[in-house]
Design an enzyme around this catalytic site. Sequence first.
Site, PDB file in Angstrom:
ATOM      1  N   LYS A  76      44.215  23.490  28.808  1.00 39.51           N
ATOM      2  CA  LYS A  76      44.937  22.618  29.737  1.00 39.51           C
ATOM      3  C   LYS A  76      45.974  21.794  28.974  1.00 39.51           C
ATOM      4  CE  LYS A  76      41.315  21.836  33.192  1.00 39.51           C
ATOM      5  NZ  LYS A  76      41.990  22.440  34.348  1.00 39.51           N
ATOM      6  N   ARG A 102      34.440  29.299  38.816  1.00 39.61           N
ATOM      7  CA  ARG A 102      34.019  30.435  39.656  1.00 39.61           C
ATOM      8  C   ARG A 102      33.145  31.413  38.865  1.00 39.61           C
ATOM      9  NH1 ARG A 102      40.141  31.950  40.940  1.00 39.61           N
ATOM     10  NH2 ARG A 102      40.356  29.720  40.586  1.00 39.61           N
TER      11      ARG A 102
HETATM   12  N1  BES Z   1      38.291  22.139  37.070  1.00 40.33           N
HETATM   13  C1  BES Z   1      39.506  22.752  37.403  1.00 40.33           C
HETATM   14  C2  BES Z   1      40.030  22.353  38.782  1.00 40.33           C
HETATM   15  C3  BES Z   1      40.445  20.920  38.964  1.00 40.33           C
HETATM   16  C4  BES Z   1      41.770  20.557  38.847  1.00 40.33           C
HETATM   17  C5  BES Z   1      39.520  19.962  39.322  1.00 40.33           C
HETATM   18  C6  BES Z   1      42.128  19.245  39.057  1.00 40.33           C
HETATM   19  C7  BES Z   1      39.879  18.657  39.522  1.00 40.33           C
HETATM   20  C8  BES Z   1      41.202  18.297  39.397  1.00 40.33           C
HETATM   21  C9  BES Z   1      39.336  24.264  37.408  1.00 40.33           C
HETATM   22  O1  BES Z   1      38.404  24.783  36.537  1.00 40.33           O
HETATM   23  C10 BES Z   1      40.663  24.849  37.030  1.00 40.33           C
HETATM   24  O2  BES Z   1      41.123  24.554  35.982  1.00 40.33           O
HETATM   25  N2  BES Z   1      41.223  25.639  37.921  1.00 40.33           N
HETATM   26  C11 BES Z   1      42.504  26.221  37.700  1.00 40.33           C
HETATM   27  C12 BES Z   1      42.497  27.602  38.282  1.00 40.33           C
HETATM   28  C13 BES Z   1      43.684  28.430  37.900  1.00 40.33           C
HETATM   29  C14 BES Z   1      43.645  28.761  36.429  1.00 40.33           C
HETATM   30  C15 BES Z   1      43.683  29.694  38.718  1.00 40.33           C
HETATM   31  C16 BES Z   1      43.557  25.346  38.389  1.00 40.33           C
HETATM   32  O3  BES Z   1      43.286  24.815  39.451  1.00 40.33           O
HETATM   33  O4  BES Z   1      44.639  25.201  37.826  1.00 40.33           O
HETATM   34 ZN    ZN Z   2      39.183  25.066  34.582  1.00 41.42          ZN
END
Ligand code: BES
Ligand code: ZN
Length: 497
Positions: free
Chosen positions: A260, A334
Amino acid sequence: MNFQLTNTPLSEIKADLEIILVIKQNLDHPFVQDKKLLKKAGFSGTQDETCLLIEKNRLYVGAGSLKGNDIRPAVAVAIRSLLGKKSYKSMKLGTYLSHPRCTATLRAMVEGMVLGSYTFDTYKSKKSKCPVKKVILSLEGYTKHEVSLESASRALHNGEIAANATNFTRDIVNTTPEDCTPETLAKIAKKLSKQHTLTCNILTPKALKKEKMGSLLAVARASRHKPRVIHLTHAPKNPKAVVTLVGKGLTYDSGGLSLKPADYMVTMKSDKSGGSAVLGIMKAVAEMNLPIEVHGFVGAVENMIGGDAYKPDDVLTSKSGKTIEVRNTDAEGRLVLADVLSYAQQEVQADYLFDFATLTGACVVGVGQYTSGVMGNSPKVVEKVLESADNAGELATALHFNRYLEKTLKSEIADICNISSTRYGGAITAGLFLSEFIDTTHKNRWAHIDIAGPAFVESAWGENPHGASGAGVRTMVRTLEKLSRGAGHNGVHGTRK
Ligand code: BES
Ligand code: ZN
Ligand code: ZN
């Protein structure tokens, strides 16, 4: 916080402070005794507006209506305004403003008090706790109508349990990733089972391997904090229904090798909110002793980087046997849920299956940070969740599946991809991915609740403080309470396998 219900008129009750609700900005109501002073102070009584008259020992707060969803935040904001004001140890509040036959407003008041009194100061040298220790609720006026002291005290009792469970969840979520690891979550579950009549089974890495949870184990691999799967059970005699809850418990989500950006990583301690909600719900279920068999599963994992990290391009074999092409290691929730959902369905045949997860940023983009997205294959089950959310005062909205988005998860080299080929509709494609791991018997009994927005917000809103809100807890407690009252089974009777 100690609550007392009494028929004694308000004027005869001694307390450090009285809270007076101003409904619909009506300053002419006979309960508003300080109209002139309030006007002078510029108070007009809009929703959540407060005015403390120190010399009168009265705290006024505005609410748009007598509906629970206006009363709960108003009372919470009023209580929150007292943080640090040490002299207000006891307080009195009239329930006379409620609809005569309705205990919903009373419950909302109690929930507002408990939720509004929440503080998280574990890491502060100077603590600022809520000063209010005792709350006296007067049923003056109320008793002339048909509300018995008994039904009022039941509303109080359940409101207190639901709100305390929410605060319990908030504490877990707010705890730092070094202080709350998968092992810590397992310890919290164990402790909960000892304090209540719950049974607790913890799966350690060895058991997870035996259960062939290849997808969950891949996410967990790079972390020095080893994964756990938690299974808590509340099993009363002759249950009216069997319900399974599954929560995403990522104690930290760095994104893994698909790292991230720095700004997005901050607050990712909150990625355990779904699992923490499941723990809070189990606590409430046990304390209310609901006549429902409830199973709470938590996938507790940390998503980190390192030489041993799972990679984009890997193909994982999930517990279900389905192979998954990894194209983004940040879509890890997921992968964890896929295996925990499979395990939960293997262990329990349920009437309802609900999962809670901070699953996608896309859900936050789509519906805003205060609202959860509810998905599933059965509009009836989705509707059930939405209705409970509204009763509990949580914002939730349906996000509908469709066959075109479903196709975007196709993989050329494995059974399914962990991300969609389209950049749009990310909350729904994540839900559709989970749907692939729901067996045919649970297909129409399942709902997925994406709490990525409301689970953690960095400024106070309504009855919620800065940080963790405990999203999902009150909604699900309401759902389970409703199931306890009758209309339980969703088709076939669920059983423990
Ligand atoms: N934990 C995150 C989602 C999230 C984002 C929760 C902001 C709370 C606040 C999740 O694991 C994630 O990173 N999802 C990605 C998915 C993408 C790579 C398809 C996302 O939402 O960017
Ligand atoms: Zn994530
Ligand atoms: Zn995540």
